[in-house]
Design a protein around this motif. Structure first.
Motif, mmCIF file in Angstrom:
data_model
loop_
_atom_site.group_PDB
_atom_site.id
_atom_site.type_symbol
_atom_site.label_atom_id
_atom_site.label_comp_id
_atom_site.label_asym_id
_atom_site.label_seq_id
_atom_site.Cartn_x
_atom_site.Cartn_y
_atom_site.Cartn_z
ATOM 1 N N ASP A 12 0.830 -1.209 0.000
ATOM 2 C CA ASP A 12 0.000 0.000 0.000
ATOM 3 C C ASP A 12 0.864 1.258 0.000
ATOM 4 O O ASP A 12 0.558 2.237 -0.698
ATOM 5 N N ILE A 13 1.944 1.232 0.788
ATOM 6 C CA ILE A 13 2.870 2.370 0.825
ATOM 7 C C ILE A 13 3.509 2.566 -0.538
ATOM 8 O O ILE A 13 3.613 3.693 -1.045
ATOM 9 N N ALA A 14 3.943 1.465 -1.155
ATOM 10 C CA ALA A 14 4.553 1.554 -2.488
ATOM 11 C C ALA A 14 3.575 2.131 -3.499
ATOM 12 O O ALA A 14 3.942 2.987 -4.316
ATOM 13 N N PHE A 15 2.329 1.679 -3.454
ATOM 14 C CA PHE A 15 1.317 2.179 -4.383
ATOM 15 C C PHE A 15 1.129 3.689 -4.219
ATOM 16 O O PHE A 15 1.084 4.440 -5.203
ATOM 17 N N LEU A 16 1.023 4.142 -2.977
ATOM 18 C CA LEU A 16 0.849 5.572 -2.718
ATOM 19 C C LEU A 16 2.036 6.375 -3.232
ATOM 20 O O LEU A 16 1.871 7.428 -3.871
ATOM 21 N N LEU A 17 3.246 5.878 -3.009
ATOM 22 C CA LEU A 17 4.445 6.583 -3.464
ATOM 23 C C LEU A 17 4.532 6.600 -4.990
ATOM 24 O O LEU A 17 4.954 7.598 -5.583
ATOM 25 N N ILE A 59 11.689 0.394 -2.874
ATOM 26 C CA ILE A 59 12.232 -0.234 -1.665
ATOM 27 C C ILE A 59 11.099 -0.849 -0.838
ATOM 28 O O ILE A 59 11.207 -1.976 -0.330
ATOM 29 N N ALA A 60 9.995 -0.088 -0.708
ATOM 30 C CA ALA A 60 8.837 -0.614 0.026
ATOM 31 C C ALA A 60 8.277 -1.851 -0.672
ATOM 32 O O ALA A 60 7.920 -2.843 -0.013
ATOM 33 N N GLN A 61 8.226 -1.825 -2.005
ATOM 34 C CA GLN A 61 7.700 -2.985 -2.723
ATOM 35 C C GLN A 61 8.646 -4.174 -2.632
ATOM 36 O O GLN A 61 8.194 -5.322 -2.609
ATOM 37 N N THR A 62 9.938 -3.911 -2.565
ATOM 38 C CA THR A 62 10.896 -4.993 -2.341
ATOM 39 C C THR A 62 10.628 -5.655 -0.987
ATOM 40 O O THR A 62 10.667 -6.883 -0.858
ATOM 41 N N GLY A 63 10.332 -4.821 0.005
ATOM 42 C CA GLY A 63 9.960 -5.352 1.313
ATOM 43 C C GLY A 63 8.706 -6.198 1.236
ATOM 44 O O GLY A 63 8.593 -7.237 1.905
ATOM 45 N N TYR A 64 7.750 -5.763 0.404
ATOM 46 C CA TYR A 64 6.532 -6.562 0.199
ATOM 47 C C TYR A 64 6.878 -7.935 -0.366
ATOM 48 O O TYR A 64 6.362 -8.958 0.112
ATOM 49 N N GLY A 115 3.035 1.637 -14.260
ATOM 50 C CA GLY A 115 3.226 0.842 -13.058
ATOM 51 C C GLY A 115 2.054 0.971 -12.094
ATOM 52 O O GLY A 115 1.620 -0.014 -11.490
ATOM 53 N N VAL A 116 1.523 2.184 -11.959
ATOM 54 C CA VAL A 116 0.367 2.410 -11.093
ATOM 55 C C VAL A 116 -0.839 1.614 -11.600
ATOM 56 O O VAL A 116 -1.569 0.986 -10.820
#
Length: 409
Positions: A12-17, A59-64, A115-116
């Motif tokens: 969700d954070i990655a999507f927002l960014l 980076i957030a999506q990598t964490g996902y 990407g979005v």
């Protein structure tokens, strides 16, 4: 399940960014002509902000990806939600690499919105982690699907650069075949956007239409029962030989042909019809608001960019993505098919369309290298190639049933 919850938050954070990055990229390109602004400084400043937003989102999506992998016990590519989210991950990765090579801000203005859209498309599908079916319980899941997604992600950058080339070079002062076909491509993208918007909206409204099939079929327990088909979106088309047991917001306009057997066939056709309708409506509304073709609307944002540079970026991305896709979608896929089903090739719909994609990009490279198809011809092929990929991801997965069907909508 704690890892799964964390992975959802990170995505969700990655999507927002990514959304914020897309907006800033658009500001970087469209705000160059604002009064009192130096165009180069404006583009550099906002382009840099947008790039770092994309980096943090990645980076957030990598964490996902990591936490979903740990929480699920397998690579996050086992269903349609996971595959589309991973494909988006690969698109952003390819973009970040290309950007570090060329430092061209406008690439982000086209790739990040793509990407979005892809990540938003993944949210349409169920996010639950489910046990792998026997045929997916193999290390080839990690190798085949991830490599295929990486290849498609790199090819997406080639598509974006090719589309930029066409928007930059196709004259918009007069109506030609090129301007019309360019509008068709942009309308196809809007169809995907419309589908995402419609599906998300009606999923939240929870006004499902439920049909019960009049013919009994055998369930997984070997018992005979009447299957049910649930429509999230309003029913334009009803399954053949079925009865409505829960009325939705509208009554079906017609019945699916009898050859579309099964409870899911008509529902998937309904999904496709809504996708086309909403895309056409979106396109019409934008044309009415701006009073010009969408190509003409976007063209000022790519002025000043050398078309040859866009052509080079598109070609390089495809020349890298093609062998990666070949390994993942064909070679590794055939090896796994032999292990899972005892045959290398079975003419499953997804296999056929993967072959079509491969043959098309093979023709692209052949014509470019041996016949000198550069510039507009090359750009058109890069755009058409990715449209075929979109057909594979959307139409084949949602409408045509087969061994590779991940999920339905």
């Amino acid at each position: 399940m704690q890892f799964i919850q964390v992975s959802d938050w990170l995505l969700d954070i990655a999507f927002l960014l990514y959304v914020l990055s897309s907006i800033v990229f658009v500001i970087a390109m469209t705000g160059k002509n604002w009064a009192g602004r130096d165009p180069k400084q404006h583009e550099a400043k906002y382009g840099r902000i947008a790039y770092w937003l994309a980096v943090i989102g990645f980076i957030a999506q990598t964490g996902y990806v990591v936490t979903r992998w740990i929480g699920g016990g397998h690579s996050p590519t086992s269903n349609m939600f996971e595959f589309m989210a991973f494909l988006d991950f690969c698109i952003i990765l390819a973009y970040l690499i290309i950007y570090r090579i060329y430092k061209l801000t406008v690439i982000g203005a086209f790739v990040l919105p793509l990407g979005v859209i892809m990540l938003a498309y993944s949210y349409v599908f169920p996010k639950d982690v489910t046990p792998l079916i026997p045929s997916l319980q193999s290390y080839w899941l990690h190798i085949h699907v991830t490599t295929a997604a990486l290849g498609e992600g790199i090819l997406a950058v080639g598509f974006a650069a090719g589309l930029m080339y066409l928007i930059r070079t196709v004259p918009q002062t007069v109506s030609t075949k090129s301007t019309k076909w360019l509008e068709v491509v942009l309308a196809v993208v809007l169809m995907l956007v419309g589908f995402i918007g419609m599906e998300s909206t009606f999923a939240r409204m929870d006004q499902k239409t439920v049909f019960e099939m009049n013919k009994e079929t055998q369930n997984a327990m070997g018992q005979m029962e009447k299957a049910q088909a649930e429509y999230t979106m309003p029913a334009l088309v009803a399954p053949a030989d079925a009865t409505i047991i829960k009325q939705g917001p509208m009554s079906p306009l017609f019945t699916a042909p009898t050859w579309m057997e099964g409870k899911d066939a008509a529902r998937k056709l309904n999904t496709m019809l809504w996708s086309v309708l909403t895309g056409v409506v979106l396109y019409g509304v934008l044309r009415l608001i701006f009073r010009k073709r969408l190509g003409a609307l976007i063209q000022p944002s790519v002025e000043g960019i050398e078309p040859d540079l866009l052509d080079e970026i598109s070609y390089r991305a495809i020349s890298i993505g093609y062998p990666v896709f070949t390994l993942g979608a064909l070679i590794f896929a055939m090896i796994w098919a032999q292990e899972a089903w005892g045959r290398f090739w079975g003419w499953d719909p997804k296999e056929v369309w993967a072959l079509i994609v491969w043959l098309f990009y093979s023709a692209y490279l052949h014509l470019r290298l041996s016949r000198g198809w550069i510039g507009a011809k090359s750009a058109w092929m890069s755009v058409i190639g990715f449209v075929i990929i979109l057909i594979t991801l959307v139409v084949v997965n949602l409408v045509i049933a087969g061994l590779h069907s991940y999920a339905g909508v």
